[in-house]
Design a protein around this motif. Structure first.
Motif, PDB file in Angstrom:
ATOM      1  N   GLY A  83       0.819  -1.212   0.000  1.00  0.00           N
ATOM      2  CA  GLY A  83       0.000   0.000   0.000  1.00  0.00           C
ATOM      3  C   GLY A  83       0.844   1.249   0.000  1.00  0.00           C
ATOM      4  O   GLY A  83       0.520   2.233  -0.683  1.00  0.00           O
ATOM      5  N   TRP A  84       1.944   1.225   0.757  1.00  0.00           N
ATOM      6  CA  TRP A  84       2.835   2.384   0.784  1.00  0.00           C
ATOM      7  C   TRP A  84       3.416   2.662  -0.601  1.00  0.00           C
ATOM      8  O   TRP A  84       3.496   3.817  -1.026  1.00  0.00           O
ATOM      9  CB  TRP A  84       3.961   2.140   1.782  1.00  0.00           C
ATOM     10  CG  TRP A  84       5.062   3.157   1.700  1.00  0.00           C
ATOM     11  CD1 TRP A  84       4.972   4.489   1.967  1.00  0.00           C
ATOM     12  CD2 TRP A  84       6.415   2.927   1.304  1.00  0.00           C
ATOM     13  NE1 TRP A  84       6.179   5.103   1.785  1.00  0.00           N
ATOM     14  CE2 TRP A  84       7.088   4.164   1.375  1.00  0.00           C
ATOM     15  CE3 TRP A  84       7.124   1.792   0.923  1.00  0.00           C
ATOM     16  CZ2 TRP A  84       8.435   4.291   1.056  1.00  0.00           C
ATOM     17  CZ3 TRP A  84       8.463   1.922   0.620  1.00  0.00           C
ATOM     18  CH2 TRP A  84       9.105   3.159   0.676  1.00  0.00           C
ATOM     19  N   LEU A  85       3.793   1.603  -1.305  1.00  0.00           N
ATOM     20  CA  LEU A  85       4.321   1.786  -2.658  1.00  0.00           C
ATOM     21  C   LEU A  85       3.269   2.398  -3.580  1.00  0.00           C
ATOM     22  O   LEU A  85       3.573   3.284  -4.387  1.00  0.00           O
ATOM     23  CB  LEU A  85       4.807   0.451  -3.216  1.00  0.00           C
ATOM     24  CG  LEU A  85       6.034  -0.157  -2.522  1.00  0.00           C
ATOM     25  CD1 LEU A  85       6.327  -1.549  -3.081  1.00  0.00           C
ATOM     26  CD2 LEU A  85       7.245   0.751  -2.680  1.00  0.00           C
ATOM     27  N   ALA A  86       2.016   1.924  -3.442  1.00  0.00           N
ATOM     28  CA  ALA A  86       0.940   2.473  -4.277  1.00  0.00           C
ATOM     29  C   ALA A  86       0.675   3.933  -3.928  1.00  0.00           C
ATOM     30  O   ALA A  86       0.462   4.771  -4.822  1.00  0.00           O
ATOM     31  CB  ALA A  86      -0.332   1.646  -4.100  1.00  0.00           C
ATOM     32  N   ILE A  87       0.685   4.246  -2.636  1.00  0.00           N
ATOM     33  CA  ILE A  87       0.462   5.628  -2.213  1.00  0.00           C
ATOM     34  C   ILE A  87       1.609   6.511  -2.687  1.00  0.00           C
ATOM     35  O   ILE A  87       1.409   7.636  -3.163  1.00  0.00           O
ATOM     36  CB  ILE A  87       0.334   5.705  -0.679  1.00  0.00           C
ATOM     37  CG1 ILE A  87      -0.880   4.900  -0.214  1.00  0.00           C
ATOM     38  CG2 ILE A  87       0.198   7.148  -0.226  1.00  0.00           C
ATOM     39  CD1 ILE A  87      -0.911   4.664   1.280  1.00  0.00           C
ATOM     40  N   ARG A  88       2.830   5.994  -2.574  1.00  0.00           N
ATOM     41  CA  ARG A  88       3.999   6.782  -2.966  1.00  0.00           C
ATOM     42  C   ARG A  88       4.008   7.071  -4.455  1.00  0.00           C
ATOM     43  O   ARG A  88       4.371   8.175  -4.882  1.00  0.00           O
ATOM     44  CB  ARG A  88       5.267   6.023  -2.571  1.00  0.00           C
ATOM     45  CG  ARG A  88       6.553   6.773  -2.864  1.00  0.00           C
ATOM     46  CD  ARG A  88       7.753   5.963  -2.429  1.00  0.00           C
ATOM     47  NE  ARG A  88       8.991   6.662  -2.696  1.00  0.00           N
ATOM     48  CZ  ARG A  88      10.191   6.156  -2.470  1.00  0.00           C
ATOM     49  NH1 ARG A  88      10.306   4.936  -1.955  1.00  0.00           N
ATOM     50  NH2 ARG A  88      11.280   6.855  -2.743  1.00  0.00           N
ATOM     51  N   ARG A  89       3.587   6.098  -5.254  1.00  0.00           N
ATOM     52  CA  ARG A  89       3.640   6.270  -6.709  1.00  0.00           C
ATOM     53  C   ARG A  89       2.499   7.125  -7.247  1.00  0.00           C
ATOM     54  O   ARG A  89       2.703   7.964  -8.126  1.00  0.00           O
ATOM     55  CB  ARG A  89       3.620   4.904  -7.386  1.00  0.00           C
ATOM     56  CG  ARG A  89       4.893   4.093  -7.172  1.00  0.00           C
ATOM     57  CD  ARG A  89       4.734   2.682  -7.714  1.00  0.00           C
ATOM     58  NE  ARG A  89       5.932   1.889  -7.503  1.00  0.00           N
ATOM     59  CZ  ARG A  89       6.004   0.584  -7.735  1.00  0.00           C
ATOM     60  NH1 ARG A  89       4.943  -0.068  -8.184  1.00  0.00           N
ATOM     61  NH2 ARG A  89       7.130  -0.074  -7.512  1.00  0.00           N
ATOM     62  N   SER A  90       1.302   6.895  -6.729  1.00  0.00           N
ATOM     63  CA  SER A  90       0.138   7.552  -7.332  1.00  0.00           C
ATOM     64  C   SER A  90      -0.732   8.323  -6.351  1.00  0.00           C
ATOM     65  O   SER A  90      -1.721   8.924  -6.763  1.00  0.00           O
ATOM     66  CB  SER A  90      -0.735   6.496  -8.029  1.00  0.00           C
ATOM     67  OG  SER A  90      -1.233   5.555  -7.076  1.00  0.00           O
ATOM     68  N   GLY A  91      -0.375   8.331  -5.074  1.00  0.00           N
ATOM     69  CA  GLY A  91      -1.211   9.008  -4.094  1.00  0.00           C
ATOM     70  C   GLY A  91      -2.570   8.347  -3.941  1.00  0.00           C
ATOM     71  O   GLY A  91      -3.556   9.020  -3.643  1.00  0.00           O
ATOM     72  N   SER A  92      -2.635   7.030  -4.133  1.00  0.00           N
ATOM     73  CA  SER A  92      -3.902   6.304  -4.110  1.00  0.00           C
ATOM     74  C   SER A  92      -4.542   6.340  -2.724  1.00  0.00           C
ATOM     75  O   SER A  92      -4.006   5.793  -1.762  1.00  0.00           O
ATOM     76  CB  SER A  92      -3.676   4.849  -4.529  1.00  0.00           C
ATOM     77  OG  SER A  92      -4.838   4.083  -4.315  1.00  0.00           O
ATOM     78  N   LEU A  93      -5.713   6.983  -2.639  1.00  0.00           N
ATOM     79  CA  LEU A  93      -6.426   7.003  -1.371  1.00  0.00           C
ATOM     80  C   LEU A  93      -7.070   5.660  -1.076  1.00  0.00           C
ATOM     81  O   LEU A  93      -7.281   5.303   0.088  1.00  0.00           O
ATOM     82  CB  LEU A  93      -7.486   8.111  -1.395  1.00  0.00           C
ATOM     83  CG  LEU A  93      -6.954   9.543  -1.496  1.00  0.00           C
ATOM     84  CD1 LEU A  93      -8.097  10.535  -1.329  1.00  0.00           C
ATOM     85  CD2 LEU A  93      -5.859   9.810  -0.470  1.00  0.00           C
ATOM     86  N   ALA A  94      -7.392   4.885  -2.118  1.00  0.00           N
ATOM     87  CA  ALA A  94      -7.928   3.539  -1.906  1.00  0.00           C
ATOM     88  C   ALA A  94      -6.900   2.667  -1.191  1.00  0.00           C
ATOM     89  O   ALA A  94      -7.238   1.904  -0.273  1.00  0.00           O
ATOM     90  CB  ALA A  94      -8.328   2.917  -3.241  1.00  0.00           C
ATOM     91  N   ALA A  95      -5.642   2.777  -1.604  1.00  0.00           N
ATOM     92  CA  ALA A  95      -4.576   2.022  -0.939  1.00  0.00           C
ATOM     93  C   ALA A  95      -4.410   2.483   0.500  1.00  0.00           C
ATOM     94  O   ALA A  95      -4.183   1.674   1.409  1.00  0.00           O
ATOM     95  CB  ALA A  95      -3.261   2.187  -1.708  1.00  0.00           C
ATOM     96  N   LEU A  96      -4.538   3.783   0.717  1.00  0.00           N
ATOM     97  CA  LEU A  96      -4.424   4.324   2.066  1.00  0.00           C
ATOM     98  C   LEU A  96      -5.508   3.754   2.974  1.00  0.00           C
ATOM     99  O   LEU A  96      -5.238   3.329   4.099  1.00  0.00           O
ATOM    100  CB  LEU A  96      -4.527   5.851   2.019  1.00  0.00           C
ATOM    101  CG  LEU A  96      -4.627   6.580   3.357  1.00  0.00           C
ATOM    102  CD1 LEU A  96      -3.400   6.305   4.198  1.00  0.00           C
ATOM    103  CD2 LEU A  96      -4.815   8.069   3.135  1.00  0.00           C
ATOM    104  N   VAL A  97      -6.739   3.723   2.492  1.00  0.00           N
ATOM    105  CA  VAL A  97      -7.849   3.190   3.281  1.00  0.00           C
ATOM    106  C   VAL A  97      -7.637   1.704   3.567  1.00  0.00           C
ATOM    107  O   VAL A  97      -7.890   1.227   4.683  1.00  0.00           O
ATOM    108  CB  VAL A  97      -9.181   3.411   2.547  1.00  0.00           C
ATOM    109  CG1 VAL A  97     -10.314   2.675   3.245  1.00  0.00           C
ATOM    110  CG2 VAL A  97      -9.501   4.902   2.487  1.00  0.00           C
TER     111      VAL A  97
END
Length: 226
Positions: free
Chosen positions: A141-155
């Motif tokens: 999830g951190w990688l997804a948030i870092r790459r695209s700022g994905s709020l879905a991954a954050l949740v």
């Protein structure tokens, strides 16, 4: 300074609609104000009146509500980039502590699990599998948030960490209340419970705060862009 400064009105609206903590809100407003004042000064230096310059700069800035919504999502994603790796490390520490602590306790003479809490054994085995998966998910999830700022991954990360922390803390409290410590194991049990309550509680609090912030950002009205 103009009596009804358009820049001040814009900043007031932006601050009202921005979903962020006090410090983050102040930092954003300070940065935005600096940019706006510089833009106004540049227009004035080219011969525009201060009133006309301020009105033009505010018009170019766009709708304050829409900009606040974008900034709120960016700030939340930035918070997630910091939370996800920290939560993954915390989960890893707790997993390691439970593996080492419980293995040590189980090896001590006199260790037993009372029948009335026999459910702890299958739960512990399940956590041995699930907990590392949650830590790996936090990293992903951190990688997804870092790459695209994905709020879905954050949740997803916050939800998983909140669930894991809740189970571990509850298990630690039940274990402290019901599991008899073998000779020489009281200190190990107390340390394991204390670490779990403190670190797990911090994980849960951080995850809950992120989910609440996400709800505020998601539920905030989004003005239509021109």
């Amino acid at each position: 300074m103009l009596r009804t400064d358009p820049v001040d009105r814009l900043l007031a609206r932006l601050g009202q609609d921005l979903r962020a903590t006090g410090r983050a809100r102040r930092d954003v407003l300070r940065e935005v104000e600096g940019d706006l004042r510089e833009a106004v000064a540049a227009r004035v230096s080219r011969g525009a009146s201060e009133a006309d310059a301020a009105e033009a700069v505010v018009a170019e800035f766009g709708d304050a509500g829409a900009v606040a919504a974008d900034l709120s999502r960016e700030l939340l994603a930035d918070l997630g980039r910091r939370y996800a790796p920290a939560s993954a490390v915390a989960a890893g520490v707790l997993i390691a502590a439970w593996v080492v602590g419980m293995t040590t306790l189980a090896s001590l003479p006199g260790f037993r699990v009372p029948l009335e809490v026999g459910w702890m054994l299958p739960l512990s085995r399940a956590l041995d599998v699930v907990a590392p998966m949650v830590a790996v998910a936090a990293v992903a999830g951190w990688l997804a948030i870092r790459r695209s700022g994905s709020l879905a991954a954050l949740v997803a990360v916050a939800g998983l960490q909140l669930a894991l922390a809740g189970v571990l803390v509850a298990g630690a409290v039940v274990m402290a209340a019901t599991l008899p410590a073998p000779t020489g194991g009281a200190g190990i049990l107390a340390a394991l419970v204390a670490l779990t309550v403190l670190l797990g509680g911090a994980m849960a609090a951080g995850a809950a705060a992120l989910l609440v912030r996400f709800g505020a950002v998601r539920l905030a009205p989004r003005p239509a862009r021109a």
